[in-house]
Design a protein around this motif. Structure first.
Motif, PDB file in Angstrom:
ATOM      1  N   ALA A   1      -2.749  -4.706   3.790  1.00 33.18           N
ATOM      2  CA  ALA A   1      -1.793  -5.576   3.089  1.00 33.18           C
ATOM      3  C   ALA A   1      -0.944  -6.379   4.083  1.00 33.18           C
ATOM      4  O   ALA A   1      -0.164  -7.241   3.671  1.00 33.18           O
ATOM      5  CB  ALA A   1      -0.876  -4.734   2.194  1.00 33.18           C
ATOM      6  N   HIS A   2      -1.074  -6.111   5.375  1.00 32.49           N
ATOM      7  CA  HIS A   2      -0.320  -6.882   6.375  1.00 32.49           C
ATOM      8  C   HIS A   2      -0.740  -8.342   6.309  1.00 32.49           C
ATOM      9  O   HIS A   2      -1.921  -8.639   6.107  1.00 32.49           O
ATOM     10  CB  HIS A   2      -0.586  -6.306   7.778  1.00 32.49           C
ATOM     11  N   GLU A   3       0.227  -9.233   6.556  1.00 28.74           N
ATOM     12  CA  GLU A   3      -0.066 -10.670   6.513  1.00 28.74           C
ATOM     13  C   GLU A   3      -1.233 -11.041   7.439  1.00 28.74           C
ATOM     14  O   GLU A   3      -2.076 -11.870   7.089  1.00 28.74           O
ATOM     15  CB  GLU A   3       1.194 -11.452   6.917  1.00 28.74           C
TER      16      GLU A   3
ATOM     17  N   PHE B   1       8.700   1.619   7.379  1.00 27.68           N
ATOM     18  CA  PHE B   1       8.460   0.175   7.278  1.00 27.68           C
ATOM     19  C   PHE B   1       7.748  -0.150   5.957  1.00 27.68           C
ATOM     20  O   PHE B   1       7.117   0.733   5.365  1.00 27.68           O
ATOM     21  CB  PHE B   1       7.587  -0.286   8.454  1.00 27.68           C
ATOM     22  N   PRO B   2       7.823  -1.414   5.526  1.00 24.63           N
ATOM     23  CA  PRO B   2       7.112  -1.780   4.302  1.00 24.63           C
ATOM     24  C   PRO B   2       5.638  -1.364   4.384  1.00 24.63           C
ATOM     25  O   PRO B   2       4.988  -1.550   5.420  1.00 24.63           O
ATOM     26  CB  PRO B   2       7.255  -3.302   4.252  1.00 24.63           C
ATOM     27  N   SER B   3       5.174  -0.778   3.307  1.00 26.25           N
ATOM     28  CA  SER B   3       3.835  -0.186   3.324  1.00 26.25           C
ATOM     29  C   SER B   3       3.393   0.094   1.905  1.00 26.25           C
ATOM     30  O   SER B   3       4.194   0.492   1.068  1.00 26.25           O
ATOM     31  CB  SER B   3       3.923   1.142   4.083  1.00 26.25           C
ATOM     32  N   PRO B   4       2.102  -0.068   1.629  1.00 22.73           N
ATOM     33  CA  PRO B   4       1.587   0.334   0.313  1.00 22.73           C
ATOM     34  C   PRO B   4       1.603   1.858   0.138  1.00 22.73           C
ATOM     35  O   PRO B   4       1.273   2.358  -0.927  1.00 22.73           O
ATOM     36  CB  PRO B   4       0.161  -0.203   0.303  1.00 22.73           C
ATOM     37  N   GLN B   5       1.940   2.610   1.219  1.00 23.18           N
ATOM     38  CA  GLN B   5       2.050   4.070   1.127  1.00 23.18           C
ATOM     39  C   GLN B   5       0.730   4.776   0.797  1.00 23.18           C
ATOM     40  O   GLN B   5       0.726   5.852   0.206  1.00 23.18           O
ATOM     41  CB  GLN B   5       3.118   4.485   0.093  1.00 23.18           C
TER      42      GLN B   5
ATOM     43  N   SER C   1       2.726  -2.657   6.625  1.00 25.93           N
ATOM     44  CA  SER C   1       2.434  -4.052   6.293  1.00 25.93           C
ATOM     45  C   SER C   1       3.461  -5.008   6.910  1.00 25.93           C
ATOM     46  O   SER C   1       3.296  -6.220   6.848  1.00 25.93           O
ATOM     47  CB  SER C   1       2.345  -4.253   4.774  1.00 25.93           C
ATOM     48  N   ASP C   2       4.536  -4.467   7.493  1.00 27.24           N
ATOM     49  CA  ASP C   2       5.491  -5.312   8.226  1.00 27.24           C
ATOM     50  C   ASP C   2       6.278  -4.389   9.156  1.00 27.24           C
ATOM     51  O   ASP C   2       6.993  -3.498   8.696  1.00 27.24           O
ATOM     52  CB  ASP C   2       6.435  -6.016   7.235  1.00 27.24           C
ATOM     53  N   TYR C   3       6.122  -4.624  10.467  1.00 29.15           N
ATOM     54  CA  TYR C   3       6.726  -3.692  11.438  1.00 29.15           C
ATOM     55  C   TYR C   3       8.220  -3.914  11.653  1.00 29.15           C
ATOM     56  O   TYR C   3       8.865  -3.099  12.302  1.00 29.15           O
ATOM     57  CB  TYR C   3       6.035  -3.832  12.799  1.00 29.15           C
TER      58      TYR C   3
ATOM     59  N   ARG D   1      -4.490 -12.941   6.042  1.00 27.16           N
ATOM     60  CA  ARG D   1      -4.906 -14.261   6.530  1.00 27.16           C
ATOM     61  C   ARG D   1      -6.321 -14.213   7.114  1.00 27.16           C
ATOM     62  O   ARG D   1      -7.075 -15.186   7.031  1.00 27.16           O
ATOM     63  CB  ARG D   1      -3.884 -14.800   7.532  1.00 27.16           C
ATOM     64  N   ALA D   2      -6.656 -13.064   7.693  1.00 26.81           N
ATOM     65  CA  ALA D   2      -8.036 -12.901   8.181  1.00 26.81           C
ATOM     66  C   ALA D   2      -8.999 -12.979   6.999  1.00 26.81           C
ATOM     67  O   ALA D   2     -10.011 -13.685   7.043  1.00 26.81           O
ATOM     68  CB  ALA D   2      -8.182 -11.571   8.910  1.00 26.81           C
ATOM     69  N   LEU D   3      -8.652 -12.300   5.917  1.00 25.38           N
ATOM     70  CA  LEU D   3      -9.516 -12.308   4.723  1.00 25.38           C
ATOM     71  C   LEU D   3      -9.606 -13.700   4.112  1.00 25.38           C
ATOM     72  O   LEU D   3     -10.621 -14.069   3.513  1.00 25.38           O
ATOM     73  CB  LEU D   3      -8.971 -11.353   3.656  1.00 25.38           C
ATOM     74  N   ALA D   4      -8.513 -14.463   4.279  1.00 29.06           N
ATOM     75  CA  ALA D   4      -8.518 -15.826   3.726  1.00 29.06           C
ATOM     76  C   ALA D   4      -9.359 -16.757   4.594  1.00 29.06           C
ATOM     77  O   ALA D   4      -9.456 -17.955   4.316  1.00 29.06           O
ATOM     78  CB  ALA D   4      -7.080 -16.340   3.602  1.00 29.06           C
TER      79      ALA D   4
END
Ligand code: GLC
Length: 549
Positions: free
Chosen positions: A105-107, A52-56, A64-66, A111-114
């Motif tokens: 990096a997950h949305e 899955f998408p990931s910063p690795q 970061s997206d399942y 959004r929590a950080l925002a």
């Protein structure tokens, strides 16, 4: 009886399996290319580690997206093709659900950080001064399990890397999100799932320092873990699926509960006690020779305990986090084939569902890297610094990495003996291992006496002989040093398996009836030496005798 009792699973770590597009990184089309090889092994499922998408940061275990495919590994169309082509060969895919944490990096985390309160409740954010983490818990990859997020002036919990933030399963909205991930992949035809460190998902209500440990006793097999798994399974209709949970530092009693069919949790569980017998004082980074007496006791406890209580084990020596077993418990120099085959039969003839990690079936050995630059794994690199700063010499730390690094299993799959091992035409993302190149698929596929051929035989034997998949189990010769031996029984058949884990001969006296038994399998590919009632085992010999009465 459940079908998975006689099935076998092959684990693919796509990054290191086969690079189809020449960028040095293995990919989904590479897996599709090699499906006939996997089919020839006779396995029923491919467990595919995360794509899955990931910063690795943690090779994909930081998702970061399942519900998408990382471009590094290909596209959703490639995934669908792999599913289709595997299905056409009678193989199911088992996807890896990393639900204890997401990547930062997950949305949701972003959004929590925002500052969105709704998403802060998806994680464990806690107030506290920037120099005072909420508890003294340690991350499994080293350092504090808490990181301070200046954006919101709060700490967040990460049991693994600082970029892997733990999800708050007490929040029903989180549980719904995760169920939707399962439903998404079910919609694509996936029917089998592995759940990453799933016994860590339930955190305690009270946050307190651990005065005697690293905090794991508060969240391992945590207060509501069974409830959460039951709900996930029930609401996504997973009761009919094949599922396996990875259980970190768990107990037999909990694994019985996780896997007993009437509890409607999981089909089977991975536990790790048997892979800590070479940890000094339970510490992965302190080396000691494997304690084989302890290994025997652990197998006996788990095999007979799960059988008695109706639980089911996932059987494994190797995965993408473990050193290679032939280097660890066998002898990858003098008794390479004999010990690799002995280890395979010792495991595959037990009660449970066997998992084979890519390259294990070839007898691939540890990486034997001698330069720090060759290591890629975040845990290895972190621990290099932690150990070096504790005063150990560079040589000492490198010796520990050689024995324990997770990169030992992540070197490119050896398809042939060419310079790039048939993995990639480009420079691979991680160097090839320095072990023997005869351990390759092309050479071994042509040799009926190869380690690969032996694995194929073991898998087909399990399907042909119910005594292996369904028989009861009893351990023998408790006092024989460096020997693991057990007996399986079902109806008229009794199977005796005796494995010598030492480089010297061992003699066992057989139960009387066994003088009439026939040889079923031997890691030396010749009939075991029986003299009257004495069974003589050569170095690293594994022998299986079958008695039909
Ligand atoms: C599991 C995975 C491992 C990963 C960790 C955190 O133990 O097998 O590779 O680093 O979970 O997701």
């Amino acid at each position: 009886m459940a079908a998975f009792h006689e099935q076998a699973v092959y684990q693919v770590y796509p990054k290191s399996f086969r690079d189809s597009n020449g960028d040095g990184v293995g990919d989904l089309r590479g897996v599709t290319e090699k499906l006939d090889y996997i089919r020839a092994l006779g396995v029923d499922y491919i467990w595919l580690t995360p794509f899955f998408p990931s910063p690795q940061r943690d090779n994909g275990y930081d998702v970061s997206d399942y519900c998408a495919v990382d471009p590094l590994f290909g596209t959703m169309a490639d995934m669908e093709e792999l599913l289709r082509e595997a299905k056409a060969r009678g193989i199911g895919l088992m996807l890896d659900m990393v639900f204890n944490h997401t990547s930062t990096a997950h949305e949701w985390f972003q959004r929590a950080l925002a500052g969105e309160k709704r998403f802060q409740d998806y994680y464990f954010f806690r107030d506290g001064a920037p120099d005072a983490p909420p508890t003294n818990w340690q991350s499994k990859f080293g350092g504090s399990a808490w990181a301070y997020a200046p954006e919101v002036g709060k700490w967040y919990l990460h049991l693994f890397d600082v970029t892997q933030a733990d999800l708050n399963w007490e929040n029903p909205a989180v549980r719904e999100e995760l169920k939707n991930v399962i439903r998404f992949w079910q919609g694509k035809g996936v029917r089998a799932f592995r759940f990453d460190v799933v016994n860590l998902i339930s955190k305690p209500d009270v946050w307190q320092d651990d005065l005697i440990g690293d905090g794991r006793r508060f969240y391992t097999d945590g207060p509501r873990v069974h409830e959460h798994i039951q709900e996930l399974v029930r609401d996504t209709g997973l009761t009919e699926a094949v599922t396996v949970g990875e259980m970190s530092s768990t107990s037999l009693a909990h694994c019985v509960r996780y896997t007993k069919p009437e509890n409607k949790e999981l089909s089977m569980s991975f536990s790790f006690h048997h892979l800590k017998v070479d940890y000094k004082d339970g510490d992965k980074w302190q080396l000691q020779p494997p304690d084989l007496g302890q290994l025997r006791q652990l197998f006996e406890a788990w095999q007979t305990g799960m059988a008695r209580e109706g639980g089911w084990n996932a059987l494994f020596w190797c995965n993408h986090d473990q050193p290679r077993v032939v280097s660890r418990l066998g002898d990858d120099r003098r008794y390479w084939k004999e010990s690799a085959k002995m280890l395979a039969m010792c495991l595959h003839l037990m009660r449970g569902t066997p998992y084979i990690y890519q390259g294990e079936e070839l007898g691939m050995s540890n990486a034997y890297f001698d330069a720090l630059e060759d290591y890629r794994d975040v845990e290895s690199v972190n621990y290099y610094h932690i150990l070096a700063s504790s005063g150990l010499s560079h040589e000492d730390v490198m010796a520990r990495l050689q024995a324990r690094s997770r990169d030992n299993s992540r070197t490119p799959m050896q398809w042939n003996a060419e310079p790039g091992a048939g993995f990639s035409d480009a420079e691979p993302w991680i160097p090839l291992g320095h072990g023997r190149m005869e351990a390759n698929a092309e050479t071994e596929a042509q040799d009926p006496l190869s380690i690969l051929s032996f694995y194929r035989r073991l898998i087909s034997l399990r399907k042909a002989r119910p005594v292996i998949s369904e028989g009861d189990i009893r351990f023998l010769y408790p006092d024989a040093q460096d020997v693991i031996a057990y007996q399986r029984g079902l109806g008229k058949e009794t199977l005796l398996v005796a494995c010598n884990f030492a480089a010297e001969e061992k003699t066992l006296s057989l139960p009387d009836a066994f003088t009439k038994a026939s040889a079923l399998l031997d890691s030396y590919e010749q009939a075991p030496e029986i003299d009257g009632t004495r069974l003589r085992l050569k170095p690293y010999e594994g022998a299986a005798l079958l008695l039909v009465q």
